[in-house]
Design an enzyme around this catalytic site. Structure first.
Site, short mmCIF file in Angstrom:
data_model
loop_
_atom_site.label_atom_id
_atom_site.label_comp_id
_atom_site.label_asym_id
_atom_site.label_seq_id
_atom_site.Cartn_x
_atom_site.Cartn_y
_atom_site.Cartn_z
N HIS A 1 20.53 -59.54 -54.57
CA HIS A 1 20.80 -60.00 -53.21
C HIS A 1 20.15 -59.08 -52.20
CE1 HIS A 1 24.66 -62.31 -54.56
NE2 HIS A 1 23.55 -63.00 -54.74
N THR B 1 30.01 -62.63 -50.97
CA THR B 1 30.64 -62.92 -52.26
C THR B 1 31.60 -61.82 -52.69
OG1 THR B 1 28.88 -61.93 -53.58
CG2 THR B 1 28.62 -64.25 -52.98
N THR B 2 31.87 -60.88 -51.77
CA THR B 2 32.87 -59.84 -52.03
C THR B 2 33.86 -59.85 -50.86
OG1 THR B 2 31.45 -58.22 -50.96
CG2 THR B 2 31.35 -58.32 -53.36
N HIS C 1 21.30 -55.31 -53.46
CA HIS C 1 22.21 -54.92 -54.54
C HIS C 1 22.18 -55.99 -55.63
CE1 HIS C 1 24.69 -57.52 -51.94
NE2 HIS C 1 25.08 -57.98 -53.10
N HIS D 1 31.46 -51.25 -57.24
CA HIS D 1 31.41 -52.69 -57.49
C HIS D 1 29.99 -53.14 -57.82
CE1 HIS D 1 35.44 -52.88 -55.97
NE2 HIS D 1 35.07 -52.42 -54.79
N HIS E 1 24.10 -58.17 -59.13
CA HIS E 1 25.27 -58.67 -59.86
C HIS E 1 24.83 -58.86 -61.31
CE1 HIS E 1 27.50 -59.40 -56.14
NE2 HIS E 1 26.31 -59.66 -55.64
ZN LIG Z 1 25.88 -59.77 -53.66
#
Ligand SMILES: [Zn+2]
Ligand SMILES: *[C@@H]1O[C@H](CO)[C@@H](O)[C@H](O)[C@H]1NC(C)=O
Ligand SMILES: *[C@@H]1O[C@H](CO)[C@@H](O)[C@H](O)[C@H]1NC(C)=O
Ligand SMILES: *[C@@H]1O[C@H](CO)[C@@H](O)[C@H](O)[C@H]1NC(C)=O
Ligand SMILES: *[C@@H]1O[C@H](CO)[C@@H](O)[C@H](O)[C@H]1NC(C)=O
Ligand SMILES: *[C@@H]1O[C@H](CO)[C@@H](O)[C@H](O)[C@H]1NC(C)=O
Ligand SMILES: *[C@@H]1O[C@H](CO)[C@@H](O)[C@H](O)[C@H]1NC(C)=O
Ligand SMILES: *[C@@H]1O[C@H](CO)[C@@H](O)[C@H](O)[C@H]1NC(C)=O
Ligand SMILES: *[C@@H]1O[C@H](CO)[C@@H](O)[C@H](O)[C@H]1NC(C)=O
Ligand SMILES: [Zn+2]
Length: 584
Positions: free
Chosen positions: A141, A223-224, A115, A87, A117
């Site tokens: 993030h 957010t996941t 990580h 992801h 996005h």
């Molecule tokens: Zn994130």
């Protein structure tokens, strides 16, 4: 070793708590973001979800949101490993090395991983958060757990996790030898495999010169999935600048694209801004309904003239325009000077090109005074290629864009000018897409060269618009500005548009305070630009539909030049000759 395993388990747990690794996705599976709420143990349909769109007009400043204290953010051996989770690309930090506190957070947090996005290889927005609808190509993030809490405990605490969000913008800067190139060299396609990080990289190296005292704060969620509602969010205003070639490595090397969740409803939550983040006051009004003062309420703003008798823009009915012999040719001074633009700024309402003081002048054209040019700016529609965003309309037809060149009477100060009915003269030009056949090879182009009798002017026009659009990439965040060093002239932007045929009426500024101080000139001939330039404005600025609806004429007359435009190039040429004579 045991510690690392625990850290890995914690990380996996946080990203996949109560779900299986493959049970959700961003695209191409059953549980896309719209369906995350259906997953077992999911909070994704809750009332304090992340990310969100931060509306700067609704942000409340909190003077207690001061600076952070960071421990070991500058440590060059805190990175432990990277893993492609399927992801995102996640960098795991060593245990109990990196910490943060302050910044209005309650207590100390231990940083465990960071990580990213992102969107796609074309740098389409991939950030999760947005500011006034504006997203960036990427977002980083940095995830920290409240110190002393286990993951299970952190997921039970309403502020158990603190995430620092950084926007990332793509630059053309060719410097590839920076910490981001070391970082991106680790990106990998194999999911689930942990690879040790051996390069010396610190978090500070990645953050660069972002001002860490300017941030937004709100309470939200992961957010996941499972979207636990336990995150104290910090979203920094200033983006990190990274070379676009390095940013492309994220989708290219991981094989993952568009790994971001769409923005979620605020459900009445308040977003706060830090003490050091002073938003420009202009943000209280806007063109849509996402702020306190939409166009229908502009007249309620302090010192507003927006419900006056001679407001702009207006719809011009060509047949009703009254011919006026006094509307003669304009004389322009230094419109072809390639070094008169001082800087370009993103005001949150438009993109404004500020000119060097007193450098350019306009007279003639029935104006009755000499005016000096202050700035020019644009009005545009949405990123839909067929959208229309001009302010004036001609027989109710709206054009794709409009540029306004704002001039002030030379004998008045700006304060006096905005109080005087003839204090300002604005020149408005419609902008539309040139109808150039899509693919022509060089030979055909040569044959068709009679279409453009003046190749050199054509070339300088293309060059000016190219320079202009390259600057747009530099001012993607609201409030940012960039000095202009490339050659760029107004004459270059106008090209060979007919300057002798125009409409004239008495009006106002088209943004608050809507001062009724403007002699308007709206040219009949439109500027023709490459179609792709039209979408560059909404795409780069992050906002669109920046035009005021037409205002009532209230008995005002619109005048028109008496003759056609055959004289225009000659008059413009004369002005140039005068200028050249002056220079010689
Ligand atoms: Zn994130
Ligand atoms: C910061 O890093 C140093 C060196 O790795 C380590 O000895 C120290 O414990 C760390 N400090 C904290 C507060 O974790
Ligand atoms: C800190 O604690 C106060 C009082 O409990 C709470 O109102 C506030 O939201 C907390 N702030 C953060 C960032 O957790
Ligand atoms: C490139 O980046 C490195 C590391 O940030 C820096 O030391 C160097 O001065 C930069 N070079 C240029 C030409 O900007
Ligand atoms: C990765 O680092 C760990 C801990 O330092 C070490 O035990 C392991 O052998 C390393 N793996 C590789 C492939 O180098
Ligand atoms: C960050 O911004 C604040 C407020 O504008 C300013 O006072 C401060 O000097 C800036 N800090 C840095 C490191 O640039
Ligand atoms: C502009 O007009 C306002 C209101 O009529 C007045 O208060 C102000 O003093 C004027 N300013 C100037 C510079 O004339
Ligand atoms: C604008 O208003 C002035 C009076 O304030 C008037 O003399 C002039 O003719 C008007 N011009 C146009 C174009 O309506
Ligand atoms: C602007 O964005 C739209 C929608 O994302 C896209 O279709 C279009 O190609 C973009 N245009 C430019 C010039 O980047
Ligand atoms: Zn305007």
């Amino acid at each position: 070793m045991r510690r690392s395993l625990i850290a890995l388990c914690l990380n996996v747990f946080i990203h996949h708590a109560a779900t299986n690794a493959d049970s959700w996705c961003y695209t191409g599976c059953e549980h896309t973001p719209d369906h995350w709420q259906d997953l077992d143990g999911s909070f994704c349909g809750g009332q304090r979800q992340s990310p969100v769109n931060i509306l700067s007009g609704h942000v409340e400043r909190d003077a207690t949101l001061g600076s952070f204290s960071f421990v070991n953010f500058s440590s060059r051996n805190a990175f432990r490993a990277i893993v492609n989770t399927g992801h995102t690309a996640k960098f795991l930090l060593k245990d109990n090395e990196v910490e943060l506190s302050g910044g209005g957070l309650n207590g100390t947090y231990s940083t465990i991983q960071l990580h990213f996005h992102w969107g796609d290889t074309e740098h389409h927005p991939g950030s999760e958060h947005a500011i006034d609808g504006h997203r960036h190509p990427m977002e980083m993030h940095i995830v920290s757990l409240k110190k002393g809490l286990s993951v299970a405990q952190a997921l039970e605490d309403s502020a158990g996790i603190a995430v620092l969000g950084f926007f990332i913008r793509a630059t053309e800067d060719e410097n590839l030898s920076n910490p981001w190139s070391a970082l991106t060299s680790y990106l990998l396609k194999n999911t689930g495999t942990e690879v040790n990080v051996t390069h010396a990289i610190s978090i500070d190296d990645l953050i660069g010169d972002v001002n860490l005292t300017k941030y937004f704060r709100y309470m939200g969620s992961l957010t996941t999935p499972s979207c636990h509602q336990v995150v104290a969010w910090t979203v920094f205003q200033e983006p990190i600048s990274v070379n676009k070639i390095l940013l492309q490595q994220f989708p290219l090397k991981t094989g993952l694209t568009n790994v971001y969740r769409p923005v979620q409803d605020l459900h009445g939550r308040q977003v706060f801004s830090s003490a050091a983040l002073l938003l420009p006051p202009s943000h209280v009004w806007c063109y849509d309904d996402n702020c306190e003062f939409s166009p229908a309420k502009w007249h309620l703003l302090p010192n507003s003239h927006c419900d006056g008798e001679r407001q702009s823009p207006v719809n011009i009915e060509a047949k009703k325009a009254v011919k006026d012999e006094r509307l003669d040719g304009f004389a322009f001074t230094k419109f072809d000077d390639k070094h008169v633009i001082e800087y370009i700024t993103n005001t949150g309402h438009t993109v404004k090109f500020v000119l060097k003081e007193g450098a350019m002048e306009v007279s003639g054209g029935g104006l009755g005074h000499v005016y000096s040019a202050l700035q020019f700016h644009f009005h545009w529609g949405s990123s839909n290629p067929n959208s229309e965003g001009s302010e004036h309309t001609l027989d109710s037809k709206r054009f794709p864009m409009e540029v306004h060149i704002v001039n002030k009477r030379k004998d008045l100060t700006l304060e006096e000018a905005v109080n005087t009915t003839t204090g300002l003269a604005v020149l408005g030009f419609f902008i539309e897409a040139a109808t150039i056949p899509k693919s022509r090879d060089a030979a055909e182009q040569h044959e068709d060269s009679h279409d453009s009798p003046d190749d050199s002017s054509d070339e300088s026009m293309t060059g000016s618009w190219k320079a202009l659009s390259s600057y747009l990439a530099e001012i993607q965040s609201i409030g940012s500005r960039v000095e202009v060093t490339e050659e760029l002239s107004l004459a270059g932007l106008l090209g060979d548009v007919d300057l002798a045929s125009y409409y004239r009426y008495n009006g106002s500024l088209t943004t608050p305070s809507c001062n009724e101080a403007v002699i308007w000139t709206v040219f009949k001939d439109s500027i023709k630009v490459d179609r792709s330039l039209l979408t560059t404005f909404p795409n780069r600025s992050g906002f669109g539909d920046v035009f005021r609806p037409p205002q009532s004429l209230r008995g005002r007359e619109i005048y028109t030049t008496a003759t056609g435009g055959a004289l225009a190039p000659a008059i413009f040429f004369l002005a140039l000759v005068q200028l050249c004579g002056f220079l010689l």
